[in-house]
Design a protein around this motif. Sequence first.
Motif, mmCIF file in Angstrom:
data_model
loop_
_atom_site.group_PDB
_atom_site.id
_atom_site.type_symbol
_atom_site.label_atom_id
_atom_site.label_comp_id
_atom_site.label_asym_id
_atom_site.label_seq_id
_atom_site.Cartn_x
_atom_site.Cartn_y
_atom_site.Cartn_z
ATOM 1 N N GLN A 1 -4.271 0.901 4.478
ATOM 2 C CA GLN A 1 -3.963 -0.528 4.364
ATOM 3 C C GLN A 1 -5.235 -1.366 4.344
ATOM 4 O O GLN A 1 -5.318 -2.375 3.620
ATOM 5 N N THR A 2 -6.233 -0.960 5.130
ATOM 6 C CA THR A 2 -7.500 -1.678 5.122
ATOM 7 C C THR A 2 -8.127 -1.686 3.725
ATOM 8 O O THR A 2 -8.649 -2.712 3.278
ATOM 9 N N LEU A 3 -8.056 -0.554 3.030
ATOM 10 C CA LEU A 3 -8.579 -0.490 1.666
ATOM 11 C C LEU A 3 -7.820 -1.450 0.750
ATOM 12 O O LEU A 3 -8.422 -2.118 -0.101
ATOM 13 N N TYR A 4 -6.510 -1.522 0.921
ATOM 14 C CA TYR A 4 -5.699 -2.355 0.041
ATOM 15 C C TYR A 4 -5.820 -3.834 0.380
ATOM 16 O O TYR A 4 -5.411 -4.675 -0.433
ATOM 17 N N GLN A 5 -6.376 -4.155 1.531
ATOM 18 C CA GLN A 5 -6.599 -5.560 1.885
ATOM 19 C C GLN A 5 -7.861 -6.115 1.239
ATOM 20 O O GLN A 5 -8.121 -7.315 1.279
ATOM 21 N N GLU A 6 -8.685 -5.219 0.658
ATOM 22 C CA GLU A 6 -9.942 -5.677 0.047
ATOM 23 C C GLU A 6 -9.675 -6.412 -1.270
ATOM 24 O O GLU A 6 -8.734 -6.110 -1.979
ATOM 25 N N LEU B 1 -4.462 7.938 -3.376
ATOM 26 C CA LEU B 1 -5.107 7.081 -4.370
ATOM 27 C C LEU B 1 -4.993 7.672 -5.773
ATOM 28 O O LEU B 1 -4.806 6.953 -6.753
ATOM 29 N N SER B 2 -5.093 8.985 -5.861
ATOM 30 C CA SER B 2 -5.075 9.639 -7.172
ATOM 31 C C SER B 2 -3.707 9.562 -7.844
ATOM 32 O O SER B 2 -3.614 9.714 -9.069
ATOM 33 N N THR B 3 -2.655 9.348 -7.066
ATOM 34 C CA THR B 3 -1.301 9.324 -7.635
ATOM 35 C C THR B 3 -0.867 7.921 -8.058
ATOM 36 O O THR B 3 0.204 7.776 -8.659
ATOM 37 N N GLN B 4 -1.684 6.909 -7.771
ATOM 38 C CA GLN B 4 -1.287 5.532 -8.080
ATOM 39 C C GLN B 4 -1.672 5.153 -9.510
ATOM 40 O O GLN B 4 -2.752 5.511 -9.973
ATOM 41 N N PRO B 5 -0.806 4.418 -10.191
ATOM 42 C CA PRO B 5 -1.214 3.884 -11.512
ATOM 43 C C PRO B 5 -2.340 2.882 -11.316
ATOM 44 O O PRO B 5 -2.536 2.334 -10.225
ATOM 45 N N ASP B 6 -3.102 2.634 -12.370
ATOM 46 C CA ASP B 6 -4.257 1.745 -12.257
ATOM 47 C C ASP B 6 -3.892 0.381 -11.692
ATOM 48 O O ASP B 6 -4.681 -0.239 -10.975
ATOM 49 N N SER B 7 -2.692 -0.083 -11.980
ATOM 50 C CA SER B 7 -2.280 -1.409 -11.519
ATOM 51 C C SER B 7 -2.007 -1.451 -10.020
ATOM 52 O O SER B 7 -1.883 -2.534 -9.435
ATOM 53 N N LEU B 8 -1.920 -0.281 -9.374
ATOM 54 C CA LEU B 8 -1.589 -0.235 -7.951
ATOM 55 C C LEU B 8 -2.690 0.430 -7.121
ATOM 56 O O LEU B 8 -2.428 0.897 -6.007
ATOM 57 N N THR B 9 -3.892 0.476 -7.636
ATOM 58 C CA THR B 9 -5.013 1.008 -6.861
ATOM 59 C C THR B 9 -5.721 -0.147 -6.146
ATOM 60 O O THR B 9 -5.580 -1.312 -6.530
ATOM 61 N N PRO B 10 -6.491 0.131 -5.100
ATOM 62 C CA PRO B 10 -7.174 -0.944 -4.385
ATOM 63 C C PRO B 10 -8.256 -1.597 -5.243
ATOM 64 O O PRO B 10 -8.649 -1.057 -6.282
ATOM 65 N N ASN B 11 -8.733 -2.740 -4.801
ATOM 66 C CA ASN B 11 -9.726 -3.499 -5.559
ATOM 67 C C ASN B 11 -11.154 -3.034 -5.295
ATOM 68 O O ASN B 11 -12.101 -3.753 -5.632
ATOM 69 N N VAL B 12 -11.300 -1.872 -4.703
ATOM 70 C CA VAL B 12 -12.623 -1.310 -4.430
ATOM 71 C C VAL B 12 -12.631 0.163 -4.819
ATOM 72 O O VAL B 12 -11.589 0.828 -4.812
ATOM 73 N N ALA C 1 0.850 -1.192 0.000
ATOM 74 C CA ALA C 1 0.000 0.000 0.000
ATOM 75 C C ALA C 1 0.885 1.241 0.000
ATOM 76 O O ALA C 1 2.037 1.191 0.438
ATOM 77 N N PRO C 2 0.383 2.359 -0.486
ATOM 78 C CA PRO C 2 1.168 3.599 -0.444
ATOM 79 C C PRO C 2 1.493 3.993 0.991
ATOM 80 O O PRO C 2 0.871 3.528 1.948
ATOM 81 N N VAL C 3 2.452 4.863 1.126
ATOM 82 C CA VAL C 3 2.854 5.374 2.444
ATOM 83 C C VAL C 3 2.054 6.639 2.733
ATOM 84 O O VAL C 3 2.139 7.630 2.001
ATOM 85 N N PHE C 4 1.257 6.593 3.776
ATOM 86 C CA PHE C 4 0.460 7.749 4.173
ATOM 87 C C PHE C 4 1.380 8.839 4.711
ATOM 88 O O PHE C 4 2.232 8.577 5.573
ATOM 89 N N SER C 5 1.211 10.058 4.218
ATOM 90 C CA SER C 5 2.060 11.170 4.648
ATOM 91 C C SER C 5 1.424 11.944 5.796
ATOM 92 O O SER C 5 0.420 12.645 5.601
#
Length: 344
Positions: A339-344, A166-177, A45-49
Amino acid sequence: MTHRFLRLLWRPTALLAATVLLTACPDKKQTTEVEAPVEEPLRKAPVFSADSAYAYTAKQVSFGPRVPNTKAHVQCGDWLISEFKKYGLTVQEQPFTAMAFDGNMLRGRNVVARFAPKAARRVALFAHWDTRPFADKDKQKPNAPFDGAIDGASGVAVLLELARQLSTQPDSLTPNVGVDFILFDAEDYGYDTSTQANLENKLAGSGVESWCLGSQYWAKNLMPANYKADYGILLDMVGAKGGRFSREQQSVQAAPEAVAKVWNTANRLGYSDYFLYQDAPSITDDHVFVNQAGIRCIDIIDHVPYGDDYFPAYHHTTQDNMNMVDRATLKAVGQTVLQTLYQE
């Protein structure tokens, strides 16, 4: 925050204790076992700033108290909408008018910003963006407005940073929701019997709760229409020094799986000092009305682990300012939700 708004005193008897439920007060404390799901590896998951979330908090505070019907409130709302649009989210405004407990007619607006709006599976993230008009728990300045850096701005700041990430991630690295960021207005303009017993609650007997006016309106007028989500997470008072988050009872009852997801994820990330495996009495907050709308929602809210008061000392006082904001708490909450979003 939520609630920060309503809130009564919780006086435990032998640590387990009976609770008096007032508007915004906790119910009787119970212990509920939440079954932990089978663990799967933590996904990347991305690093929250925390620095970015801190800056978003400070920006909101810079407008002044975001009390409905004020210039600061309008300006901050416009800025929030522009930020979500800047990150490419689909944004809708939901204006409404509601009567406050003191008879004032409040001009409010909820904001809905959607990431990946075509995704079938969705998670909803909520916060309230207004501030209480008076620091009624402040012994020196009970009628003064206050900054609401924690109670209001911190939850919104975490959501803005999540949207940015989320907006900075390429489509391949966004969550499944898909993710919906929903900001409620006029949450904190409620009647507190512990501090305002000398005032009349003009909403008494009307069937309208004096707290959470924006979420009540949204729940009856869902935006988007017929909105559905797998579950929701409300962030309220999530950036204070010493912030601690217990498992609020209505959250456990309405969405035990979501509570387990969030608290277990926090534990695996090393944030068990923040997310306590301890139950807390119910609280009247925006998640109550989200649940009434048929969306299972939990509340992450700063709850004093020990002591007589349900709320921390800064709650509804002029101490709720930028001096109270802690990047470490913002990080713990933001990274856990991300991280919870990326666990979906």
